[in-house]
Design a protein around this motif. Structure first.
Motif, PDB file in Angstrom:
ATOM      1  N   ASP A 105      62.228 -14.671 -91.381  1.00 41.94           N
ATOM      2  CA  ASP A 105      62.509 -15.496 -92.564  1.00 41.94           C
ATOM      3  C   ASP A 105      61.236 -15.826 -93.340  1.00 41.94           C
ATOM      4  O   ASP A 105      61.191 -15.715 -94.562  1.00 41.94           O
ATOM      5  CB  ASP A 105      63.187 -16.808 -92.169  1.00 41.94           C
ATOM      6  N   GLU A 106      60.221 -16.260 -92.613  1.00 41.28           N
ATOM      7  CA  GLU A 106      58.991 -16.671 -93.287  1.00 41.28           C
ATOM      8  C   GLU A 106      58.253 -15.478 -93.883  1.00 41.28           C
ATOM      9  O   GLU A 106      57.678 -15.582 -94.963  1.00 41.28           O
ATOM     10  CB  GLU A 106      58.094 -17.450 -92.330  1.00 41.28           C
ATOM     11  N   ASN A 161      49.203 -18.667 -94.829  1.00 41.03           N
ATOM     12  CA  ASN A 161      50.468 -19.275 -95.248  1.00 41.03           C
ATOM     13  C   ASN A 161      51.577 -18.995 -94.238  1.00 41.03           C
ATOM     14  O   ASN A 161      52.416 -19.866 -93.972  1.00 41.03           O
ATOM     15  CB  ASN A 161      50.873 -18.785 -96.637  1.00 41.03           C
ATOM     16  N   LEU A 162      51.589 -17.800 -93.661  1.00 41.78           N
ATOM     17  CA  LEU A 162      52.573 -17.465 -92.636  1.00 41.78           C
ATOM     18  C   LEU A 162      52.363 -18.337 -91.397  1.00 41.78           C
ATOM     19  O   LEU A 162      53.318 -18.915 -90.867  1.00 41.78           O
ATOM     20  CB  LEU A 162      52.487 -15.981 -92.272  1.00 41.78           C
ATOM     21  N   LEU A 213      54.981 -21.089 -89.917  1.00 39.40           N
ATOM     22  CA  LEU A 213      55.470 -21.066 -88.537  1.00 39.40           C
ATOM     23  C   LEU A 213      55.201 -22.400 -87.854  1.00 39.40           C
ATOM     24  O   LEU A 213      56.055 -22.911 -87.119  1.00 39.40           O
ATOM     25  CB  LEU A 213      54.818 -19.919 -87.759  1.00 39.40           C
ATOM     26  N   HIS A 214      54.042 -22.974 -88.118  1.00 43.60           N
ATOM     27  CA  HIS A 214      53.715 -24.295 -87.575  1.00 43.60           C
ATOM     28  C   HIS A 214      54.749 -25.328 -88.024  1.00 43.60           C
ATOM     29  O   HIS A 214      55.282 -26.090 -87.209  1.00 43.60           O
ATOM     30  CB  HIS A 214      52.314 -24.706 -88.020  1.00 43.60           C
ATOM     31  N   HIS A 215      55.041 -25.338 -89.310  1.00 45.53           N
ATOM     32  CA  HIS A 215      55.979 -26.331 -89.839  1.00 45.53           C
ATOM     33  C   HIS A 215      57.399 -26.108 -89.340  1.00 45.53           C
ATOM     34  O   HIS A 215      58.091 -27.072 -88.990  1.00 45.53           O
ATOM     35  CB  HIS A 215      55.962 -26.338 -91.368  1.00 45.53           C
ATOM     36  N   ARG A 216      57.839 -24.866 -89.305  1.00 46.38           N
ATOM     37  CA  ARG A 216      59.210 -24.568 -88.877  1.00 46.38           C
ATOM     38  C   ARG A 216      59.430 -24.798 -87.387  1.00 46.38           C
ATOM     39  O   ARG A 216      60.508 -25.226 -86.971  1.00 46.38           O
ATOM     40  CB  ARG A 216      59.574 -23.114 -89.190  1.00 46.38           C
ATOM     41  N   ASP A 220      51.409 -26.166 -82.968  1.00 47.56           N
ATOM     42  CA  ASP A 220      50.054 -26.090 -83.504  1.00 47.56           C
ATOM     43  C   ASP A 220      49.481 -24.720 -83.191  1.00 47.56           C
ATOM     44  O   ASP A 220      49.569 -24.247 -82.056  1.00 47.56           O
ATOM     45  CB  ASP A 220      49.163 -27.173 -82.891  1.00 47.56           C
ATOM     46  N   ILE A 221      48.892 -24.087 -84.202  1.00 48.20           N
ATOM     47  CA  ILE A 221      48.254 -22.787 -84.032  1.00 48.20           C
ATOM     48  C   ILE A 221      46.824 -22.932 -84.535  1.00 48.20           C
ATOM     49  O   ILE A 221      46.559 -22.788 -85.723  1.00 48.20           O
ATOM     50  CB  ILE A 221      48.996 -21.682 -84.817  1.00 48.20           C
ATOM     51  N   PRO A 222      45.895 -23.257 -83.631  1.00 50.30           N
ATOM     52  CA  PRO A 222      44.510 -23.428 -84.048  1.00 50.30           C
ATOM     53  C   PRO A 222      43.935 -22.124 -84.602  1.00 50.30           C
ATOM     54  O   PRO A 222      44.392 -21.030 -84.245  1.00 50.30           O
ATOM     55  CB  PRO A 222      43.781 -23.817 -82.759  1.00 50.30           C
ATOM     56  N   ASP A 223      42.941 -22.247 -85.467  1.00 48.30           N
ATOM     57  CA  ASP A 223      42.290 -21.058 -86.045  1.00 48.30           C
ATOM     58  C   ASP A 223      41.840 -20.090 -84.959  1.00 48.30           C
ATOM     59  O   ASP A 223      41.939 -18.879 -85.130  1.00 48.30           O
ATOM     60  CB  ASP A 223      41.088 -21.460 -86.902  1.00 48.30           C
ATOM     61  N   ALA A 224      41.377 -20.627 -83.857  1.00 46.53           N
ATOM     62  CA  ALA A 224      40.881 -19.787 -82.761  1.00 46.53           C
ATOM     63  C   ALA A 224      41.991 -18.926 -82.151  1.00 46.53           C
ATOM     64  O   ALA A 224      41.709 -17.910 -81.514  1.00 46.53           O
ATOM     65  CB  ALA A 224      40.249 -20.648 -81.677  1.00 46.53           C
ATOM     66  N   ASP A 225      43.238 -19.317 -82.354  1.00 51.49           N
ATOM     67  CA  ASP A 225      44.369 -18.569 -81.794  1.00 51.49           C
ATOM     68  C   ASP A 225      45.066 -17.671 -82.810  1.00 51.49           C
ATOM     69  O   ASP A 225      46.062 -17.020 -82.483  1.00 51.49           O
ATOM     70  CB  ASP A 225      45.405 -19.533 -81.206  1.00 51.49           C
TER      71      ASP A 225
END
Length: 86
Positions: free
Chosen positions: A12-13, A45-46, A50-53, A57-62
């Protein structure tokens, strides 16, 4: 949330960000950014969507861990329900 449901959210995203991309033609093991021709802002943005939906939390390092569809499903499935550090 199941892998199938997480995959549907990714679909979807991605469709929202890159409607010209045929999701079913993507190889889930290859870099999504290259296959879908996403620039760094689109990919950010993707990840943010995904974080919002999903509330993950998806840190930059991941970020590299969610660069493929398979990697994103595995990462998001493993992180669902985890609370961010205080």
């Amino acid at each position: 949330m199941s892998d199938t449901e997480i995959l549907a959210v990714i679909r979807d995203e991605l469709a929202r960000l890159a409607p010209e991309v045929e999701f079913d033609s993507l190889d889930p093991a290859l870099d999504l950014r290259e296959q879908a021709d996403l620039d760094s802002m689109d990919f950010l943005n993707l990840v943010t969507a995904l974080h919002h939906r999903l509330g993950v939390d998806i840190p930059d390092a991941d970020a590299a861990k969610v660069a493929t569809i398979n990697g994103a499903v595995a990462y998001l499935t493993g992180r669902r329900g985890m609370t961010p550090p205080a």
